[in-house]
Design a protein around this motif. Structure first.
Motif, PDB file in Angstrom:
ATOM      1  N   ALA A   1       5.191 -13.960 -10.194  1.00  0.00           N
ATOM      2  CA  ALA A   1       5.525 -12.571 -10.513  1.00  0.00           C
ATOM      3  C   ALA A   1       4.680 -11.605  -9.682  1.00  0.00           C
ATOM      4  N   ALA A   2       3.367 -11.842  -9.636  1.00  0.00           N
ATOM      5  CA  ALA A   2       2.469 -10.921  -8.917  1.00  0.00           C
ATOM      6  C   ALA A   2       2.739 -10.943  -7.411  1.00  0.00           C
TER       7      ALA A   2
ATOM      8  N   LEU B   1       8.089  -8.335  -2.221  1.00  0.00           N
ATOM      9  CA  LEU B   1       9.330  -7.557  -2.189  1.00  0.00           C
ATOM     10  C   LEU B   1       9.071  -6.108  -1.763  1.00  0.00           C
ATOM     11  N   CYS B   2       7.991  -5.529  -2.299  1.00  0.00           N
ATOM     12  CA  CYS B   2       7.675  -4.139  -1.936  1.00  0.00           C
ATOM     13  C   CYS B   2       7.321  -4.032  -0.453  1.00  0.00           C
TER      14      CYS B   2
ATOM     15  N   LEU C   1       9.816  -2.294   2.475  1.00  0.00           N
ATOM     16  CA  LEU C   1       9.418  -1.146   3.299  1.00  0.00           C
ATOM     17  C   LEU C   1       9.481  -1.475   4.787  1.00  0.00           C
ATOM     18  N   LEU C   2       9.064  -2.684   5.148  1.00  0.00           N
ATOM     19  CA  LEU C   2       9.096  -3.059   6.568  1.00  0.00           C
ATOM     20  C   LEU C   2      10.532  -3.117   7.089  1.00  0.00           C
ATOM     21  N   PHE C   3      11.436  -3.651   6.267  1.00  0.00           N
ATOM     22  CA  PHE C   3      12.824  -3.766   6.715  1.00  0.00           C
ATOM     23  C   PHE C   3      13.533  -2.412   6.760  1.00  0.00           C
ATOM     24  N   MET C   4      13.007  -1.451   5.997  1.00  0.00           N
ATOM     25  CA  MET C   4      13.607  -0.111   6.032  1.00  0.00           C
ATOM     26  C   MET C   4      13.340   0.595   7.355  1.00  0.00           C
TER      27      MET C   4
ATOM     28  N   GLY D   1       4.046 -17.173   5.532  1.00  0.00           N
ATOM     29  CA  GLY D   1       2.815 -16.537   5.075  1.00  0.00           C
ATOM     30  C   GLY D   1       2.714 -16.487   3.557  1.00  0.00           C
ATOM     31  N   TYR D   2       3.801 -16.082   2.899  1.00  0.00           N
ATOM     32  CA  TYR D   2       3.749 -15.989   1.430  1.00  0.00           C
ATOM     33  C   TYR D   2       3.742 -17.374   0.784  1.00  0.00           C
TER      34      TYR D   2
END
Length: 256
Positions: free
Chosen positions: A125-126, A132-133, A137-140, A152-153
């Motif tokens: 969850a964390a 996702l955040c 933002l990077l994909f925007m 990486g994740y």
């Protein structure tokens, strides 16, 4: 497996009934977000520099934004995960529910797996919200590479599970939560900085210290590199301390 999931659900519900879980998650997201913003600012500055000067070397979002964010997230987890793992068994012993838990018709590995799966749920969850955040933002505003980010994740999740497996083992050895948390933090810190200590070690010990360091095996993930030896290190580490936890529970059940 059903008993493991039931135990995991119980522990996960206890985590989210406690303010500590929300405080730790909020702190993780805020700190992770801060390092993300710093990385984006640095990337923007270098991009402007690259437009004015062609001599500036090529760089990617993974190198300047995602990688440093993941490294800092690993350090943040090193500090706050001992506060969660100390509750695994130490709190059960302090509250007197450990004997009741071990009197149930469940095997020791099911109890240990339930605790680890509950922590995995909290971490998913964390880390998931943070990923996702950041990725959103990077994909925007750009076109980051997906595969290196996923690697990486994945590395961050494996690192966090390794922290949890060690913390649960130490928690199974004591009923004092403070002792469990401090012992876990010190052990994780030593494993983290082993690669830094190798410079002061004899020549023969340097590769050993480097290979035992979590940082050595985590860094390739932060660069988007999926190495078989690094995955094997974390899987072996998690399985090893999970097995030690099971042995610890078996020993305490037989002594009761």
């Amino acid at each position: 497996m059903k008993k493991t999931l039931l135990l995991a659900y119980k522990d996960l519900a206890i985590y989210f009934r406690s303010p500590l879980a929300y405080v730790l998650m909020a702190f993780f997201l805020l700190a992770s977000g801060y390092f993300f913003v710093v990385g984006v600012g640095f990337y923007e500055m270098l991009s402007m520099e690259a437009m004015r000067s062609p001599e500036v070397a090529d760089f990617t979002l993974m190198e300047l934004v995602v990688g440093p964010q993941l490294q800092n997230a690993g350090i943040i987890l090193l500090f706050f995960l001992p506060l969660l793992t100390m509750r695994g068994f130490s709190e059960e012993k302090r509250m007197g529910t450990f004997e009741m838990l071990m009197s149930y018709p469940v095997r020791e590995w099911e109890v240990a797996a339930g605790k680890l799966v509950a922590l995995l749920g909290f971490l998913a969850a964390a880390i998931g919200v943070s990923a996702l955040c950041s990725a959103g933002l990077l994909f925007m505003f750009s076109r980051p590479e997906i595969a290196p980010m996923l690697v990486g994740y994945l590395g961050l999740l494996l690192l966090a599970l390794a922290f949890c497996s060690l913390g649960l083992f130490l928690s199974s050895l004591t009923e004092n939560q403070v002792v469990a948390a401090v012992a876990t933090f010190v052990a994780l810190l030593l494993l983290w900085v082993l690669s830094w200590l190798k410079d002061a070690a004899p020549a023969g010990a340097k590769p050993v210290l480097a290979n035992l360091s979590m940082l050595t095996h985590f860094e390739p993930f932060t660069k988007g590199v999926l190495g078989g030896s690094d995955v094997i290190f974390f899987v072996t580490f998690i399985a090893g301390f999970f097995w030690l936890t099971v042995l610890s529970l078996e020993n305490q059940r037989w002594r009761a």
